[in-house]
Design a protein around this motif. Structure first.
Motif, PDB file in Angstrom:
ATOM      1  N   HIS A  18      -5.572 -50.397  24.965  1.00 20.29           N
ATOM      2  CA  HIS A  18      -6.176 -49.604  26.037  1.00 20.29           C
ATOM      3  C   HIS A  18      -5.481 -48.244  26.160  1.00 20.29           C
ATOM      4  N   ARG A  19      -4.159 -48.248  26.079  1.00 20.01           N
ATOM      5  CA  ARG A  19      -3.426 -46.984  26.268  1.00 20.01           C
ATOM      6  C   ARG A  19      -3.824 -45.958  25.200  1.00 20.01           C
ATOM      7  N   TYR A  20      -3.898 -46.382  23.968  1.00 23.90           N
ATOM      8  CA  TYR A  20      -4.269 -45.430  22.909  1.00 23.90           C
ATOM      9  C   TYR A  20      -5.754 -45.058  22.994  1.00 23.90           C
ATOM     10  N   ALA A  21      -6.599 -46.012  23.394  1.00 24.46           N
ATOM     11  CA  ALA A  21      -8.008 -45.688  23.568  1.00 24.46           C
ATOM     12  C   ALA A  21      -8.173 -44.642  24.668  1.00 24.46           C
ATOM     13  N   TYR A  22      -7.348 -44.743  25.708  1.00 26.95           N
ATOM     14  CA  TYR A  22      -7.377 -43.732  26.777  1.00 26.95           C
ATOM     15  C   TYR A  22      -6.892 -42.382  26.254  1.00 26.95           C
ATOM     16  N   ALA A  23      -5.878 -42.401  25.402  1.00 28.22           N
ATOM     17  CA  ALA A  23      -5.277 -41.157  24.911  1.00 28.22           C
ATOM     18  C   ALA A  23      -6.160 -40.444  23.898  1.00 28.22           C
ATOM     19  N   ALA A  24      -7.001 -41.170  23.183  1.00 24.16           N
ATOM     20  CA  ALA A  24      -7.743 -40.589  22.066  1.00 24.16           C
ATOM     21  C   ALA A  24      -8.540 -39.329  22.430  1.00 24.16           C
ATOM     22  N   PRO A  25      -9.274 -39.314  23.545  1.00 22.39           N
ATOM     23  CA  PRO A  25     -10.035 -38.084  23.861  1.00 22.39           C
ATOM     24  C   PRO A  25      -9.141 -36.867  24.113  1.00 22.39           C
ATOM     25  N   PHE A  26      -7.907 -37.087  24.550  1.00 26.30           N
ATOM     26  CA  PHE A  26      -6.980 -35.972  24.764  1.00 26.30           C
ATOM     27  C   PHE A  26      -6.500 -35.385  23.429  1.00 26.30           C
ATOM     28  N   ALA A  27      -6.593 -36.188  22.354  1.00 24.64           N
ATOM     29  CA  ALA A  27      -5.959 -35.822  21.089  1.00 24.64           C
ATOM     30  C   ALA A  27      -6.840 -35.007  20.164  1.00 24.64           C
ATOM     31  N   HIS A  28      -8.131 -35.043  20.376  1.00 23.88           N
ATOM     32  CA  HIS A  28      -9.055 -34.405  19.430  1.00 23.88           C
ATOM     33  C   HIS A  28      -8.713 -32.923  19.221  1.00 23.88           C
ATOM     34  N   GLY A  29      -8.495 -32.566  17.952  1.00 24.24           N
ATOM     35  CA  GLY A  29      -8.191 -31.177  17.609  1.00 24.24           C
ATOM     36  C   GLY A  29      -6.796 -30.735  17.977  1.00 24.24           C
ATOM     37  N   LYS A  30      -5.946 -31.653  18.383  1.00 17.73           N
ATOM     38  CA  LYS A  30      -4.616 -31.290  18.872  1.00 17.73           C
ATOM     39  C   LYS A  30      -3.521 -31.719  17.874  1.00 17.73           C
ATOM     40  N   ARG A  31      -2.374 -31.109  18.050  1.00 19.15           N
ATOM     41  CA  ARG A  31      -1.187 -31.529  17.303  1.00 19.15           C
ATOM     42  C   ARG A  31      -0.421 -32.511  18.205  1.00 19.15           C
ATOM     43  N   VAL A  32      -0.241 -33.728  17.699  1.00 20.11           N
ATOM     44  CA  VAL A  32       0.215 -34.834  18.549  1.00 20.11           C
ATOM     45  C   VAL A  32       1.492 -35.467  17.998  1.00 20.11           C
ATOM     46  N   LEU A  33       2.411 -35.767  18.895  1.00 19.68           N
ATOM     47  CA  LEU A  33       3.593 -36.562  18.562  1.00 19.68           C
ATOM     48  C   LEU A  33       3.432 -37.930  19.214  1.00 19.68           C
ATOM     49  N   ASP A  34       3.480 -38.986  18.389  1.00 19.16           N
ATOM     50  CA  ASP A  34       3.479 -40.357  18.908  1.00 19.16           C
ATOM     51  C   ASP A  34       4.934 -40.830  18.850  1.00 19.16           C
ATOM     52  N   ALA A  35       5.609 -40.738  19.976  1.00 20.80           N
ATOM     53  CA  ALA A  35       7.050 -41.001  20.033  1.00 20.80           C
ATOM     54  C   ALA A  35       7.312 -42.488  20.223  1.00 20.80           C
ATOM     55  N   LEU A  92      13.331 -31.095  15.522  1.00 19.95           N
ATOM     56  CA  LEU A  92      11.946 -30.624  15.643  1.00 19.95           C
ATOM     57  C   LEU A  92      11.906 -29.313  16.426  1.00 19.95           C
ATOM     58  N   ALA A  93      10.935 -28.469  16.066  1.00 17.79           N
ATOM     59  CA  ALA A  93      10.848 -27.133  16.657  1.00 17.79           C
ATOM     60  C   ALA A  93      10.358 -27.168  18.103  1.00 17.79           C
ATOM     61  N   ASP A  94      10.773 -26.179  18.862  1.00  5.07           N
ATOM     62  CA  ASP A  94      10.320 -26.031  20.242  1.00  5.07           C
ATOM     63  C   ASP A  94       8.805 -25.816  20.290  1.00  5.07           C
ATOM     64  N   ALA A  95       8.185 -26.289  21.360  1.00  2.00           N
ATOM     65  CA  ALA A  95       6.774 -26.002  21.670  1.00  2.00           C
ATOM     66  C   ALA A  95       5.863 -26.215  20.467  1.00  2.00           C
ATOM     67  N   ASP A  96       6.032 -27.345  19.778  1.00  2.00           N
ATOM     68  CA  ASP A  96       5.297 -27.590  18.538  1.00  2.00           C
ATOM     69  C   ASP A  96       4.127 -28.546  18.727  1.00  2.00           C
ATOM     70  N   PHE A  97       4.009 -29.166  19.896  1.00  2.00           N
ATOM     71  CA  PHE A  97       2.971 -30.181  20.083  1.00  2.00           C
ATOM     72  C   PHE A  97       2.114 -29.869  21.315  1.00  2.00           C
ATOM     73  N   ASP A  98       0.823 -30.184  21.174  1.00  2.00           N
ATOM     74  CA  ASP A  98      -0.099 -30.065  22.319  1.00  2.00           C
ATOM     75  C   ASP A  98      -0.046 -31.311  23.192  1.00  2.00           C
ATOM     76  N   LEU A  99       0.237 -32.448  22.541  1.00  2.00           N
ATOM     77  CA  LEU A  99       0.189 -33.728  23.247  1.00  2.00           C
ATOM     78  C   LEU A  99       1.293 -34.630  22.706  1.00  2.00           C
ATOM     79  N   ILE A 100       2.026 -35.249  23.610  1.00  2.00           N
ATOM     80  CA  ILE A 100       2.985 -36.294  23.232  1.00  2.00           C
ATOM     81  C   ILE A 100       2.562 -37.576  23.931  1.00  2.00           C
ATOM     82  N   VAL A 101       2.497 -38.657  23.174  1.00  2.00           N
ATOM     83  CA  VAL A 101       2.252 -39.974  23.763  1.00  2.00           C
ATOM     84  C   VAL A 101       3.474 -40.834  23.478  1.00  2.00           C
ATOM     85  N   SER A 102       3.871 -41.599  24.458  1.00  2.00           N
ATOM     86  CA  SER A 102       5.011 -42.506  24.286  1.00  2.00           C
ATOM     87  C   SER A 102       4.780 -43.703  25.208  1.00  2.00           C
TER      88      SER A 102
END
Length: 301
Positions: free
Chosen positions: A30-47, A101-111
């Motif tokens: 459920h958590r990843y299914a919720y996150a998926a629409p936020f991720a489209h076209g974005k640079r994402v870190l799955d921590a 990892l570089a500063d300000a490199d991701f649009d979305l982080i999920v953890s």
């Protein structure tokens, strides 16, 4: 396992694997299914990506994803299992020490379900804040210590620092002044939905034992999921309610199978009880006959 079967990461209780079933499967997927629409076209870190299924799901939703986990075996497995998913890579690292990892490199982080596994929670969140772009979003979840451990008398050996709700939100505010909080728990619900349109609004009702109907989902959360940003204006619009299900209705199917087995077992117990009563009656009759014969023989030696 045949050559066509995907490699399976053994479940140890520390990291979820997609071969798990019922409650734990629903909670994690459920958590990843919720996150998926936020991720489209974005640079994402799955921590703390673990097995890698969630990183793959986000990449398949159109994101460029870096999945990071501290466990070398999990990272090796993720690289092997999800090698065909485009725009997805995995790296072994400690999510509380991502200084390389570089500063300000991701649009979305999920953890998801990471926080309770680490002591250095403040350092982990500070790292996430640094890695996110100024308008970036963090999606993070954690169990509620009150309901997850205290009320159930449960101890998860892999959790080193569980938080109550107020502690969780206070920790988030140190790096993310703006957040929206979701409560999460697997529930037995009846849904009413428009079969012809995607939902644009939702409402809920909960019936209490005294007959009162609360106009909300009135349950104690087992987990919390927070949508976090640096500023209130940067928070994306989020629905007050998000539901998730699988088309095969796996939990309901399991429930129905168990109910059928329980009913069949009940019928079998009734039949066995009747058989026992009949055998007891026959035994009583046989004992009476023997007693009568013994009495007769005593009178006629």
């Amino acid at each position: 396992m045949t050559p066509a079967d995907p490699p399976i990461l053994p479940f140890t209780g520390e990291r979820f694997t997609p071969e798990c079933v019922r409650e734990i499967w629903y909670e994690h997927m459920h958590r990843y299914a919720y996150a998926a629409p936020f991720a489209h076209g974005k640079r994402v870190l799955d921590a703390a990506c673990g097995e890698g299924y969630g990183s793959a799901l986000l990449a398949q939703a159109g994101a460029e994803v870096l999945g990071i986990d501290i466990d070398e075996a999990s990272v090796a497995h993720a690289r092997s299992r999800y090698t065909a998913v485009p725009s997805l890579r995995f790296e072994q690292a400690d999510v509380t020490a991502l200084d390389h990892l570089a500063d300000a490199d991701f649009d979305l982080i999920v953890s998801f379900e990471t926080l309770e596994h680490v002591q250095a929670q403040e350092r982990m969140l500070a790292g996430f804040r640094r890695l996110l772009k100024p308008d970036g979003i963090l999606l993070i979840s954690s169990p509620d210590k009150r309901t997850y451990s205290d009320e159930r008398g449960y101890h998860n050996e892999f959790h080193v620092r569980e938080l109550y709700r107020d502690q969780f939100e206070a920790l988030l505010r140190t790096q993310f002044p703006a957040h929206r909080l979701y409560a999460q728990k697997l529930l037995f619900q009846s849904l009413l939905w428009d079969p012809d349109r995607a939902p644009t609004s939702a409402s809920a009702a909960t019936l209490h034992a005294d007959g009162r109907v609360a106009p909300t989902a009135d349950y104690a959360a087992l987990y919390f999921l927070a949508v976090c940003a640096a500023d209130e204006r940067l928070l994306p619009p989020v629905a007050a309610l998000h539901t998730f299900g699988d088309a095969s209705e796996s939990v309901y199917t399991h429930y129905n199978d168990e109910i059928r087995r329980h009913i069949a077992a009940g019928h079998r117990l009734i039949a066995l009880d009747q058989e026992i009563q009949e055998l007891r009656a026959r035994l009583a009759r046989a004992e009476a006959l023997l007693a009568e014969q013994a009495h007769t023989q005593g009178r006629n030696p």
